[in-house]
Design an enzyme around this catalytic site. Structure first.
Site, short mmCIF file in Angstrom:
data_model
loop_
_atom_site.label_atom_id
_atom_site.label_comp_id
_atom_site.label_asym_id
_atom_site.label_seq_id
_atom_site.Cartn_x
_atom_site.Cartn_y
_atom_site.Cartn_z
N GLY A 164 0.75 -1.31 -0.03
CA GLY A 164 0.08 -0.01 0.07
C GLY A 164 0.84 1.21 -0.02
N TYR B 247 -13.77 -2.11 9.74
CA TYR B 247 -12.42 -1.62 9.72
C TYR B 247 -11.72 -1.81 11.41
CZ TYR B 247 -8.40 1.76 9.15
OH TYR B 247 -7.15 2.23 8.99
N ALA B 248 -12.56 -1.72 12.45
CA ALA B 248 -12.34 -1.94 13.80
C ALA B 248 -11.96 -3.45 13.90
CB ALA B 248 -13.35 -1.36 14.67
N LYS C 163 -8.59 -4.22 12.22
CA LYS C 163 -7.51 -3.64 12.89
C LYS C 163 -7.08 -4.16 14.42
CE LYS C 163 -6.16 -1.05 9.55
NZ LYS C 163 -4.88 -1.12 8.59
N VAL D 74 -2.51 -7.92 -2.87
CA VAL D 74 -1.96 -8.74 -1.64
C VAL D 74 -3.36 -9.42 -0.91
CG1 VAL D 74 0.05 -7.00 -1.28
CG2 VAL D 74 -2.17 -6.53 -0.20
#
Length: 252
Positions: free
Chosen positions: A13, A154-155, A158, A64
């Site tokens: 990225g 997203y949480a 992560k 990826v």
């Protein structure tokens, strides 16, 4: 500084934002950098910035989230650049929405790009690192791992990065491989600008509000994160492993 002379670093990225800043920082300190993004064309800008300042970098296109593609590109990197010593898992996307309105495709996409890609890259890179009995893996988590309205996908991804990091540190430590994560707070990037647009604000307005809530009274820059990644990728942190370091200007 020449902390990374003789080392090959793969940064995913890396076309923009934190990834680009990290690639520039590692190259500035002597690393040969494989700038990985979805296409080699997207990676070209970062490569040009590095080479223009005397660094060494090469761009690689790779999805990826595809394990086979990662295997092929990492083999190419190792053959062309001379190994894989540092891996920075930075590739990520957001698809923000309140949970009750979140389509399953948005859930799947965010988990795949943000978490599964880290598995793919670490899974392939550790083969090279175990054989050479040396490696540094640094993955990007987020303050959102603690919970953030509109970011259930997203949480979760992560937070998964933090669990993956802690476990890989245990399993790969005997091979002299350090595994850590960085959890940024608000960083001024294209991703946070998109979040601002989602809530009906300009990037500048959004940053001002975030700065008011931050003890250091400013938002972070990609370079702030790159410097911490560089620390964790260097021998300065040789006894640090399995940790997630929050870099958020003192926010709670």
């Amino acid at each position: 500084m020449t902390r990374f002379t003789g080392k090959v670093a793969v940064v995913t990225g890396a076309a923009q934002g934190i990834g680009a800043a990290t690639a520039r920082r590692l190259a500035a300190e002597g690393a040969v950098v494989a700038v990985v993004d979805l296409t080699a064309e997207r990676a070209r800008g970062t490569v040009d910035e590095i080479t223009a300042t005397g660094g060494t970098a090469r761009g690689y296109g790779c999805d990826v989230s595809d394990h086979d593609a990662v295997e092929a590109v990492f083999a190419q990197v190792a053959a062309e650049l001379g190994g894989i010593h540092i891996l920075v898992n930075n590739a990520g996307i957001t698809r923000d929405n309140l949970f009750f309105k979140m389509p399953k495709q948005d859930w799947d996409d965010v988990i795949t790009v943000n978490l599964t890609s880290a598995y793919n890259c670490a899974h392939v890179a550790q083969r090279y690192m175990c054989e050479q009995r040396y490696g540094k893996i640094v993955s990007l988590s987020s303050r959102s791992a603690l919970g953030n309205r509109g970011q259930a996908n997203y949480a979760a991804a992560k937070a998964g990065i933090q669990g993956l990091t802690a476990t890989l540190a245990i399993e790969l430590g005997p091979f002299n491989i350090n595994v850590n994560a960085v959890a940024p707070g608000y960083i001024a990037t294209g991703m946070t600008a998109a979040t601002a647009e989602r809530v009906g604000a300009t990037a500048e307005q959004h940053q001002e509000l975030a700065a008011e809530r931050t003890p250091l009274r400013r938002v972070g820059r990609p370079e702030d994160i790159a410097s911490v990644v560089a620390f964790l990728a260097s021998e300065d942190s040789s006894y640090v492993s399995g940790q997630t370091l929050y870099v958020n200007g003192g926010a709670r």
